[in-house]
Scaffold this motif. Structure first.
Motif, mmCIF file in Angstrom:
data_model
loop_
_atom_site.group_PDB
_atom_site.id
_atom_site.type_symbol
_atom_site.label_atom_id
_atom_site.label_comp_id
_atom_site.label_asym_id
_atom_site.label_seq_id
_atom_site.Cartn_x
_atom_site.Cartn_y
_atom_site.Cartn_z
ATOM 1 N N GLU A 1 0.813 -1.076 0.011
ATOM 2 C CA GLU A 1 0.161 -0.140 0.093
ATOM 3 C C GLU A 1 1.030 1.134 0.130
ATOM 4 O OE1 GLU A 1 -2.612 -0.667 3.309
ATOM 5 O OE2 GLU A 1 -4.037 -1.769 2.057
ATOM 6 N N ASP A 2 2.059 1.232 0.554
ATOM 7 C CA ASP A 2 2.843 2.480 0.600
ATOM 8 C C ASP A 2 3.697 2.552 -0.606
ATOM 9 O OD1 ASP A 2 1.984 3.119 3.072
ATOM 10 O OD2 ASP A 2 3.485 1.764 4.095
ATOM 11 N N CYS A 3 3.741 1.496 -1.739
ATOM 12 C CA CYS A 3 4.463 1.613 -2.693
ATOM 13 C C CYS A 3 3.696 2.047 -4.040
ATOM 14 C CB CYS A 3 5.209 0.434 -3.026
ATOM 15 S SG CYS A 3 6.412 0.254 -1.774
ATOM 16 N N ARG A 4 4.432 2.616 -5.031
ATOM 17 C CA ARG A 4 3.783 2.848 -6.389
ATOM 18 C C ARG A 4 4.702 2.361 -7.572
ATOM 19 N NH1 ARG A 4 2.355 9.235 -7.694
ATOM 20 N NH2 ARG A 4 1.263 8.744 -9.513
ATOM 21 N N GLY A 5 4.424 1.527 -8.448
ATOM 22 C CA GLY A 5 4.952 1.031 -9.445
ATOM 23 C C GLY A 5 4.824 2.048 -10.632
ATOM 24 N N ILE A 6 5.637 2.328 -11.340
ATOM 25 C CA ILE A 6 5.608 3.319 -12.579
ATOM 26 C C ILE A 6 6.523 2.513 -13.769
ATOM 27 C CG2 ILE A 6 5.950 5.556 -13.678
ATOM 28 C CD1 ILE A 6 5.508 6.711 -10.652
ATOM 29 N N ALA A 7 6.121 2.397 -14.741
ATOM 30 C CA ALA A 7 6.952 1.647 -15.817
ATOM 31 C C ALA A 7 6.521 2.173 -17.154
ATOM 32 C CB ALA A 7 6.618 0.259 -15.799
ATOM 33 N N VAL A 8 7.433 2.062 -18.241
ATOM 34 C CA VAL A 8 7.339 2.579 -19.446
ATOM 35 C C VAL A 8 7.884 1.447 -20.349
ATOM 36 C CG1 VAL A 8 7.470 4.956 -19.105
ATOM 37 C CG2 VAL A 8 9.160 3.796 -19.808
ATOM 38 N N PRO A 9 7.382 1.398 -21.682
ATOM 39 C CA PRO A 9 7.809 0.310 -22.687
ATOM 40 C C PRO A 9 9.183 0.567 -23.319
ATOM 41 C CG PRO A 9 6.008 1.571 -23.726
ATOM 42 C CD PRO A 9 6.053 2.103 -22.353
ATOM 43 N N ILE A 10 9.940 -0.192 -23.752
ATOM 44 C CA ILE A 10 11.252 0.146 -24.292
ATOM 45 C C ILE A 10 10.891 -0.501 -25.626
ATOM 46 C CG2 ILE A 10 13.571 -0.491 -24.666
ATOM 47 C CD1 ILE A 10 13.694 -0.800 -21.751
ATOM 48 N N TYR A 11 10.973 0.268 -26.573
ATOM 49 C CA TYR A 11 10.473 -0.095 -28.203
ATOM 50 C C TYR A 11 11.779 -0.583 -28.787
ATOM 51 C CZ TYR A 11 6.173 2.175 -27.141
ATOM 52 O OH TYR A 11 4.982 2.596 -26.739
ATOM 53 N N GLY A 12 11.561 -1.465 -29.746
ATOM 54 C CA GLY A 12 12.522 -2.041 -30.677
ATOM 55 C C GLY A 12 12.088 -1.792 -32.037
ATOM 56 N N PRO A 13 12.662 -2.448 -33.070
ATOM 57 C CA PRO A 13 12.289 -2.204 -34.322
ATOM 58 C C PRO A 13 10.888 -2.211 -34.566
ATOM 59 C CG PRO A 13 14.286 -3.667 -34.135
ATOM 60 C CD PRO A 13 13.699 -3.456 -32.712
ATOM 61 N N GLY A 14 10.311 -1.468 -35.573
ATOM 62 C CA GLY A 14 9.160 -1.511 -36.037
ATOM 63 C C GLY A 14 8.181 -1.439 -34.970
ATOM 64 N N GLY A 15 8.465 -0.697 -33.571
ATOM 65 C CA GLY A 15 7.578 -0.283 -32.777
ATOM 66 C C GLY A 15 7.266 -1.520 -32.040
ATOM 67 N N THR A 16 7.815 -2.570 -31.797
ATOM 68 C CA THR A 16 7.706 -3.610 -30.896
ATOM 69 C C THR A 16 8.033 -3.416 -29.740
ATOM 70 O OG1 THR A 16 9.626 -4.834 -31.463
ATOM 71 C CG2 THR A 16 7.554 -5.340 -32.786
ATOM 72 N N VAL A 17 7.390 -3.692 -28.508
ATOM 73 C CA VAL A 17 7.952 -3.626 -27.180
ATOM 74 C C VAL A 17 8.899 -4.789 -27.006
ATOM 75 C CG1 VAL A 17 7.088 -3.455 -24.806
ATOM 76 C CG2 VAL A 17 5.885 -2.234 -26.579
ATOM 77 N N THR B 1 8.070 11.382 -13.292
ATOM 78 C CA THR B 1 8.827 9.883 -13.333
ATOM 79 C C THR B 1 8.472 9.509 -14.638
ATOM 80 O OG1 THR B 1 8.361 9.763 -10.973
ATOM 81 C CG2 THR B 1 8.873 7.948 -12.243
ATOM 82 N N VAL B 2 7.448 9.389 -15.274
ATOM 83 C CA VAL B 2 7.131 9.256 -16.751
ATOM 84 C C VAL B 2 8.240 9.818 -17.626
ATOM 85 C CG1 VAL B 2 5.515 9.051 -18.514
ATOM 86 C CG2 VAL B 2 4.796 8.472 -16.291
#
Length: 144
Positions: free
Chosen positions: A75-91, A109-110
């Protein structure tokens, strides 16, 4: 300091973590279906529970291009994440952090994670170009 309820080198189900949701949001339907069949623990009241909650969250994450999970593992933590893209926009991967669940804006953070992910993407592209002798760039979705 932030309480991190996960263990180093430990495993967390994809549906519970911010990086996991980023990966699921860009995965094939079969991967999502497998997650739905297998299920996942709900360690806090904020944790996604059930098909509708997961599918809705995946749509949101895919559209926003980041995940912001407040109190899903602790409850005291917050996870924030983004994709890392590769060729052709694949994640290819996700990049995330665990911060205090203090109600602060997610945008700084984002922005930081997105810049770091773009740097990783450029490094991967450069390594790929060096290995294959390519000089052109493939289409990659624009950054925030």
């Amino acid at each position: 300091a932030v309480i991190d309820a996960t263990l180093m080198y430990g495993r967390v189900p994809l549906a519970v973590s911010s990086a996991g949701l980023v990966l699921l949001a860009h995965a094939d339907d079969a991967v999502v279906d497998n997650m739905l069949v297998r299920g996942w623990p709900t360690p806090t009241p904020a944790t996604l529970a059930g098909r509708d909650a997961l599918v809705g969250a995946l749509r949101t994450v895919h559209g926003a291009r980041y995940a912001d999970l407040r109190g899903h593992i602790h409850e005291d933590c917050r996870g924030i994440a983004v994709p890392i893209y590769g060729p052709g926009g694949t994640v290819l991967a996700a990049l995330g952090v665990v911060v205090a669940n203090d109600g602060s804006s997610v945008q700084p953070t984002v922005k930081l994670l997105t810049a770091a992910a773009a740097g990783i993407r450029r490094a991967l592209e450069a390594a790929r170009a060096t290995e294959s002798g390519e000089t052109g760039q493939e289409s990659i979705p624009p950054l925030l």
